[in-house]
Design a protein around this motif. Structure first.
Motif, short mmCIF file in Angstrom:
data_model
loop_
_atom_site.label_atom_id
_atom_site.label_comp_id
_atom_site.label_asym_id
_atom_site.label_seq_id
_atom_site.Cartn_x
_atom_site.Cartn_y
_atom_site.Cartn_z
N ARG A 186 0.83 -1.21 0.00
CA ARG A 186 0.00 0.00 0.00
C ARG A 186 0.86 1.26 0.00
NH1 ARG A 186 -5.00 -0.38 4.03
NH2 ARG A 186 -5.46 1.51 2.86
N ARG A 187 2.00 1.22 0.70
CA ARG A 187 2.89 2.38 0.68
C ARG A 187 3.44 2.60 -0.73
NH1 ARG A 187 4.63 3.33 6.15
NH2 ARG A 187 2.63 3.44 7.26
N ALA A 188 3.71 1.49 -1.45
CA ALA A 188 4.16 1.62 -2.84
C ALA A 188 3.07 2.24 -3.69
CB ALA A 188 4.56 0.25 -3.38
N ALA A 189 1.83 1.84 -3.45
CA ALA A 189 0.71 2.42 -4.20
C ALA A 189 0.49 3.89 -3.86
CB ALA A 189 -0.56 1.62 -3.93
N GLN A 190 0.93 4.29 -2.67
CA GLN A 190 0.76 5.68 -2.23
C GLN A 190 1.94 6.57 -2.61
OE1 GLN A 190 0.14 4.97 1.95
NE2 GLN A 190 -2.04 4.57 1.72
N GLY A 191 2.93 6.00 -3.36
CA GLY A 191 4.00 6.85 -3.86
C GLY A 191 5.41 6.38 -3.62
N VAL A 198 10.47 0.09 0.38
CA VAL A 198 9.90 0.38 1.70
C VAL A 198 10.57 -0.50 2.75
CG1 VAL A 198 7.80 0.30 3.10
CG2 VAL A 198 7.69 1.12 0.74
N ARG A 199 10.72 -1.78 2.42
CA ARG A 199 11.38 -2.69 3.37
C ARG A 199 12.81 -2.25 3.64
NH1 ARG A 199 11.34 -9.12 4.02
NH2 ARG A 199 13.21 -9.32 5.30
#
Length: 246
Positions: A186-191, A198-199
């Motif tokens: 979801r963080r990837a989808a948010q930008g 993210v990891r």
């Protein structure tokens, strides 16, 4: 843990499943509760339960006691997480998080404590999070719900001390579970550039340099449930690889 009956919510996956596995290894009889179906533990039972329906909590706990004759421990690992910017959190988003993470946890503890008090006491372990102890700008409602868990433990550990029920909580950090994997996506989808990025960013901020494993959290939970922690109550124990100190 032999001879003890422990109820675990959120038992079908993630941290709850890890707690079930370790408690069984240590000799406990385990009652798993989850809205997902799963085979019953080899020594224990399984009760389907959606914690958002608080009216079903009391009957589920009574059923567990009827099946096994007593209740000695509670591990409330069930929880939901949501990640989104503060200004985008709707009342429905907020209510969904608090209905499971706070409201359900409150009444699960209340129901379990009543039965533990009848059989000489016991130990309850709730789940908070590092998000309840430090700021989470992309999950303010989740962080607030986990801060409420710490406050609940502080109050109920005193309220239930005279009936022999200890209450503690653990605050996991970044632990590799299906929930954490979903957060990365979801963080990837948010930008964010990618879920892997993210990891890598998370791991760079953890002094021990890696994500935690569910079994490492379960070890702390099992200690708190056991008689080895007989003089421990009202505590919130971080399991986060030093994340809060960095």
């Amino acid at each position: 843990m032999r001879g003890k009956v422990v109820m675990v919510t959120g038992a079908a996956s993630g941290l709850g499943a890890a707690c079930v596995e370790l408690l069984l290894k240590q000799g406990a009889t385990v009652v798993g509760l989850d809205r997902q179906s799963a085979p019953p533990p080899p020594r224990g039972s399984w009760i389907p339960l959606d914690l958002a329906d608080v009216s079903a909590i009391g009957p589920a706990v009574r059923r567990a006691v009827e099946q096994h004759g007593r209740l000695d421990g509670l591990v409330n690992a069930a929880g939901v997480m949501d990640t989104r910017p503060f200004m985008q959190i709707s009342p429905a988003d907020f209510d969904k998080i608090f209905s499971v993470n706070v409201r359900a946890a409150f009444f699960v503890l209340q129901a379990a404590a009543e039965h533990m008090a009848h059989t000489g006491g016991g130990s309850a372990v709730l789940f908070s999070s590092t998000g309840g102890r430090v700021g989470r700008p992309l999950a303010a409602h989740y962080a607030a719900s986990k801060a409420a868990m710490i406050s609940l433990v502080k109050s109920t550990s005193v309220a239930l001390a005279d009936v022999g029920v200890r209450v503690n909580c653990v605050s996991p950090g970044l632990v590799e579970t299906p929930m954490l994997q979903d957060i990365r996506r979801r963080r990837a989808a948010q930008g964010a550039p990618s879920a892997d990025s993210v990891r890598h960013d998370w791991e760079s901020r953890i002094p021990l340099g890696r994500l935690g494993s569910p079994s490492e959290v379960a070890e702390v939970v099992a200690f708190l449930v056991s008689d080895a922690a007989s003089y421990v109550t009202g505590e919130d124990i971080g399991v986060h690889g030093g994340l809060e100190t960095s």
